[in-house]
Design a protein around this motif. Sequence first.
Motif, PDB file in Angstrom:
ATOM      1  N   SER A  93     -49.713 -21.083 -12.949  1.00 19.68           N
ATOM      2  CA  SER A  93     -49.841 -19.938 -13.709  1.00 19.68           C
ATOM      3  C   SER A  93     -49.510 -18.762 -12.912  1.00 19.68           C
ATOM      4  CB  SER A  93     -51.114 -19.861 -14.517  1.00 19.68           C
ATOM      5  OG  SER A  93     -52.239 -19.256 -13.828  1.00 19.68           O
ATOM      6  N   ILE A  94     -50.285 -18.515 -11.817  1.00 21.06           N
ATOM      7  CA  ILE A  94     -49.758 -17.249 -11.099  1.00 21.06           C
ATOM      8  C   ILE A  94     -48.372 -17.277 -10.595  1.00 21.06           C
ATOM      9  CG2 ILE A  94     -50.548 -15.730  -9.276  1.00 21.06           C
ATOM     10  CD1 ILE A  94     -53.509 -16.962  -9.578  1.00 21.06           C
ATOM     11  N   ILE A  95     -48.058 -18.411 -10.122  1.00 19.54           N
ATOM     12  CA  ILE A  95     -46.632 -18.542  -9.578  1.00 19.54           C
ATOM     13  C   ILE A  95     -45.680 -18.297 -10.833  1.00 19.54           C
ATOM     14  CG2 ILE A  95     -44.780 -20.367  -8.752  1.00 19.54           C
ATOM     15  CD1 ILE A  95     -47.193 -21.823  -7.321  1.00 19.54           C
ATOM     16  N   PHE A  96     -46.024 -18.791 -12.065  1.00 20.86           N
ATOM     17  CA  PHE A  96     -44.972 -18.427 -13.072  1.00 20.86           C
ATOM     18  C   PHE A  96     -44.819 -16.836 -13.169  1.00 20.86           C
ATOM     19  CE2 PHE A  96     -44.589 -17.695 -17.652  1.00 20.86           C
ATOM     20  CZ  PHE A  96     -43.337 -18.292 -17.807  1.00 20.86           C
ATOM     21  N   LEU A  97     -45.785 -16.155 -13.255  1.00 19.85           N
ATOM     22  CA  LEU A  97     -46.041 -14.612 -13.526  1.00 19.85           C
ATOM     23  C   LEU A  97     -45.046 -14.015 -12.352  1.00 19.85           C
ATOM     24  CD1 LEU A  97     -49.261 -13.944 -15.281  1.00 19.85           C
ATOM     25  CD2 LEU A  97     -47.237 -14.381 -16.369  1.00 19.85           C
ATOM     26  N   ALA A  98     -45.307 -14.596 -11.315  1.00 17.60           N
ATOM     27  CA  ALA A  98     -44.715 -13.890 -10.026  1.00 17.60           C
ATOM     28  C   ALA A  98     -43.380 -14.012 -10.048  1.00 17.60           C
ATOM     29  CB  ALA A  98     -45.296 -14.344  -8.805  1.00 17.60           C
ATOM     30  N   ARG A  99     -42.906 -15.232 -10.493  1.00 16.64           N
ATOM     31  CA  ARG A  99     -41.219 -15.545 -10.746  1.00 16.64           C
ATOM     32  C   ARG A  99     -40.776 -14.375 -11.677  1.00 16.64           C
ATOM     33  NH1 ARG A  99     -38.447 -18.410 -14.066  1.00 16.64           N
ATOM     34  NH2 ARG A  99     -36.174 -19.394 -13.274  1.00 16.64           N
ATOM     35  N   GLU A 100     -41.596 -14.205 -12.801  1.00 21.16           N
ATOM     36  CA  GLU A 100     -41.128 -13.592 -13.857  1.00 21.16           C
ATOM     37  C   GLU A 100     -41.070 -12.010 -13.272  1.00 21.16           C
ATOM     38  OE1 GLU A 100     -40.279 -13.828 -17.194  1.00 21.16           O
ATOM     39  OE2 GLU A 100     -40.382 -16.057 -17.033  1.00 21.16           O
ATOM     40  N   LEU A 101     -41.696 -11.559 -12.505  1.00 20.38           N
ATOM     41  CA  LEU A 101     -41.700 -10.419 -11.907  1.00 20.38           C
ATOM     42  C   LEU A 101     -40.747 -10.033 -10.662  1.00 20.38           C
ATOM     43  CD1 LEU A 101     -45.690  -9.435 -11.228  1.00 20.38           C
ATOM     44  CD2 LEU A 101     -44.123  -8.347 -12.920  1.00 20.38           C
ATOM     45  N   VAL A 102     -40.423 -11.396 -10.159  1.00 22.57           N
ATOM     46  CA  VAL A 102     -39.272 -11.217  -9.204  1.00 22.57           C
ATOM     47  C   VAL A 102     -37.966 -11.030  -9.875  1.00 22.57           C
ATOM     48  CG1 VAL A 102     -38.046 -12.557  -7.378  1.00 22.57           C
ATOM     49  CG2 VAL A 102     -40.772 -12.227  -7.149  1.00 22.57           C
ATOM     50  N   LEU A 103     -37.589 -11.950 -11.140  1.00 22.21           N
ATOM     51  CA  LEU A 103     -36.483 -11.866 -11.691  1.00 22.21           C
ATOM     52  C   LEU A 103     -36.229 -10.709 -12.594  1.00 22.21           C
ATOM     53  CD1 LEU A 103     -36.436 -15.677 -13.057  1.00 22.21           C
ATOM     54  CD2 LEU A 103     -35.252 -14.465 -11.018  1.00 22.21           C
ATOM     55  N   ASN A 104     -37.450 -10.173 -12.955  1.00 26.13           N
ATOM     56  CA  ASN A 104     -37.394  -8.861 -13.811  1.00 26.13           C
ATOM     57  C   ASN A 104     -36.198  -9.032 -14.799  1.00 26.13           C
ATOM     58  OD1 ASN A 104     -38.362  -6.362 -14.126  1.00 26.13           O
ATOM     59  ND2 ASN A 104     -36.693  -5.371 -13.223  1.00 26.13           N
ATOM     60  N   MET A 163     -41.229   7.947  -8.821  1.00 24.96           N
ATOM     61  CA  MET A 163     -41.484   6.842  -7.762  1.00 24.96           C
ATOM     62  C   MET A 163     -40.462   5.750  -8.354  1.00 24.96           C
ATOM     63  SD  MET A 163     -45.445   6.796  -7.308  1.00 24.96           S
ATOM     64  CE  MET A 163     -46.467   7.600  -6.268  1.00 24.96           C
ATOM     65  N   ALA A 164     -39.267   5.939  -8.602  1.00 26.05           N
ATOM     66  CA  ALA A 164     -38.421   4.911  -9.164  1.00 26.05           C
ATOM     67  C   ALA A 164     -37.925   4.096  -8.026  1.00 26.05           C
ATOM     68  CB  ALA A 164     -37.193   5.562  -9.685  1.00 26.05           C
ATOM     69  N   ASN A 165     -37.814   4.647  -6.741  1.00 22.35           N
ATOM     70  CA  ASN A 165     -37.380   3.591  -5.846  1.00 22.35           C
ATOM     71  C   ASN A 165     -38.470   2.699  -5.443  1.00 22.35           C
ATOM     72  OD1 ASN A 165     -34.968   4.491  -5.876  1.00 22.35           O
ATOM     73  ND2 ASN A 165     -35.131   6.230  -4.261  1.00 22.35           N
ATOM     74  N   LEU A 166     -39.811   3.599  -5.346  1.00 24.51           N
ATOM     75  CA  LEU A 166     -41.038   2.846  -4.795  1.00 24.51           C
ATOM     76  C   LEU A 166     -41.282   1.747  -5.905  1.00 24.51           C
ATOM     77  CD1 LEU A 166     -43.201   5.431  -3.179  1.00 24.51           C
ATOM     78  CD2 LEU A 166     -42.176   3.706  -2.313  1.00 24.51           C
ATOM     79  N   HIS A 167     -40.984   1.952  -7.149  1.00 22.11           N
ATOM     80  CA  HIS A 167     -41.504   0.874  -8.320  1.00 22.11           C
ATOM     81  C   HIS A 167     -40.545  -0.396  -8.098  1.00 22.11           C
ATOM     82  CE1 HIS A 167     -39.454  -0.093 -12.149  1.00 22.11           C
ATOM     83  NE2 HIS A 167     -40.546  -0.782 -12.320  1.00 22.11           N
ATOM     84  N   GLN A 168     -39.125  -0.131  -7.715  1.00 22.58           N
ATOM     85  CA  GLN A 168     -38.431  -1.409  -7.834  1.00 22.58           C
ATOM     86  C   GLN A 168     -38.751  -2.130  -6.705  1.00 22.58           C
ATOM     87  OE1 GLN A 168     -36.194  -2.319  -9.894  1.00 22.58           O
ATOM     88  NE2 GLN A 168     -36.516  -0.418 -11.319  1.00 22.58           N
ATOM     89  N   LYS A 169     -38.784  -1.567  -5.523  1.00 17.35           N
ATOM     90  CA  LYS A 169     -39.195  -2.491  -4.191  1.00 17.35           C
ATOM     91  C   LYS A 169     -40.736  -2.746  -4.130  1.00 17.35           C
ATOM     92  CE  LYS A 169     -35.983   0.138  -1.382  1.00 17.35           C
ATOM     93  NZ  LYS A 169     -35.719   1.213   0.075  1.00 17.35           N
ATOM     94  N   GLY A 170     -41.485  -2.078  -4.851  1.00 17.14           N
ATOM     95  CA  GLY A 170     -42.947  -2.330  -4.886  1.00 17.14           C
ATOM     96  C   GLY A 170     -43.073  -3.700  -5.869  1.00 17.14           C
ATOM     97  N   GLN A 171     -42.660  -3.632  -6.932  1.00 16.02           N
ATOM     98  CA  GLN A 171     -42.515  -4.725  -7.868  1.00 16.02           C
ATOM     99  C   GLN A 171     -42.030  -6.117  -7.046  1.00 16.02           C
ATOM    100  OE1 GLN A 171     -41.000  -4.284 -11.769  1.00 16.02           O
ATOM    101  NE2 GLN A 171     -40.486  -6.476 -12.051  1.00 16.02           N
ATOM    102  N   TYR A 172     -40.820  -5.958  -6.659  1.00 16.96           N
ATOM    103  CA  TYR A 172     -40.393  -7.319  -5.905  1.00 16.96           C
ATOM    104  C   TYR A 172     -41.318  -7.891  -4.757  1.00 16.96           C
ATOM    105  CZ  TYR A 172     -36.793 -10.152  -3.808  1.00 16.96           C
ATOM    106  OH  TYR A 172     -36.367 -11.189  -2.968  1.00 16.96           O
ATOM    107  N   PHE A 173     -41.441  -6.886  -3.693  1.00 18.11           N
ATOM    108  CA  PHE A 173     -42.112  -7.335  -2.795  1.00 18.11           C
ATOM    109  C   PHE A 173     -43.660  -7.940  -2.887  1.00 18.11           C
ATOM    110  CE2 PHE A 173     -38.960  -4.956  -0.260  1.00 18.11           C
ATOM    111  CZ  PHE A 173     -38.369  -6.012   0.309  1.00 18.11           C
ATOM    112  N   SER A 174     -44.348  -7.114  -3.890  1.00 17.94           N
ATOM    113  CA  SER A 174     -45.580  -7.434  -4.160  1.00 17.94           C
ATOM    114  C   SER A 174     -45.724  -8.989  -4.947  1.00 17.94           C
ATOM    115  CB  SER A 174     -46.245  -6.433  -5.374  1.00 17.94           C
ATOM    116  OG  SER A 174     -46.504  -5.306  -4.593  1.00 17.94           O
ATOM    117  N   ALA A 175     -44.640  -9.101  -6.029  1.00 13.43           N
ATOM    118  CA  ALA A 175     -44.298 -10.249  -6.668  1.00 13.43           C
ATOM    119  C   ALA A 175     -44.429 -11.513  -5.732  1.00 13.43           C
ATOM    120  CB  ALA A 175     -43.366 -10.090  -7.621  1.00 13.43           C
ATOM    121  N   CYS A 176     -43.499 -11.316  -4.741  1.00 16.06           N
ATOM    122  CA  CYS A 176     -43.159 -12.191  -3.787  1.00 16.06           C
ATOM    123  C   CYS A 176     -44.341 -12.822  -2.898  1.00 16.06           C
ATOM    124  CB  CYS A 176     -41.930 -11.890  -2.789  1.00 16.06           C
ATOM    125  SG  CYS A 176     -40.585 -11.703  -3.272  1.00 16.06           S
TER     126      CYS A 176
END
Length: 329
Positions: free
Chosen positions: A213-224, A299-312
């Motif tokens: 279930s965590i993997i599923f949500l992490a994938r949703e965050l990566v794909l955005n 924090m727009a740039n930090l937002h995009q990068k933070g979401q991707y790398f945190s979800a990964c």
Amino acid sequence: MPAAMTLRAFLLSGLLAFASLFSWQVQAHESRPFYIDIRESEPGQFELRARVPASVPNFNRPRIELPSFCQYQQAQTALRKPFSCSEGIEGAELNIVYPLANPSISSLIRLERSNGQVHNARLGPKQMSWQVPALEERWLLAKDYTILGIEHILIGLDHLLFLACLVFIAGGWRRILITVTGFTIAHSITLAAAALGIVSLPVPAIEAVIALSIIFLARELVLNRRDTLTWRQPVFVASSFGLLHGFGFAAVLADIGLPQTELPVALLFFNIGVELGQLFFVCIAALVFALLRKVFTDMANLHQKGQYFSACAVGVLASFWFFERIAGF
């Protein structure tokens, strides 16, 4: 992108990243208590059953020292240790002795008397003795199981990561409230059903699916992709997976043990403790967000990068848990 949205995304990304970076040496549900169950079959005749957490090595397994007027009987097994007492046990002390030292583990004691009275106590890692009370007080049982529920959710990193991902996807405070409420209702249903013996599922499989279930949500965050059902109606995902997480909570209760004569009270207040722990986690996130909002503006740039790398990072950690848990089938 509005500053408030970027701040919220940065905050939640930071929470995910922090939890992921420091969790590799943490096992979910690792700090389960040392459970001591004592049952009196007739006045003066007892049987002791102890359940030691798997994290305690064999050379440091604790033992229970009885009062001087009590003696273990010869017919003992690794799980059951009968003993008899020549005097009344009220007011006597039971001591917990570790060969080396207590590895920061709490103890949960349950004493069932032959007259039907049941005494429960929770001891912290530094409390190594317990005085047998003369009368069980129900409010003490409620307090102990509330604390156990709070502790479980706060040390259950898999549940917290799932909750953090849900909060991230939900976004606004109204959607967060609806999503978390759906998760709460769902896991409360299956927690009660499993604890009462209405439904039974294998624990290793449940814990593996929780990791999924965590993997599923992490994938949703990566794909955005914000047009999916998960992003549009996160409450449905929260409720569906919440049913599975409820079985996970029930597995912990099975390890701890429920007092049969006060089962509804213990079950109710354990669930209340879980909800209080969830509320504490969300409130801390809101407090940090409010502080950051006063300091940062864009924090727009930090937002995009933070979401991707945190979800990964979350996805990798959850994948590790998944393969670790299916290996234990």
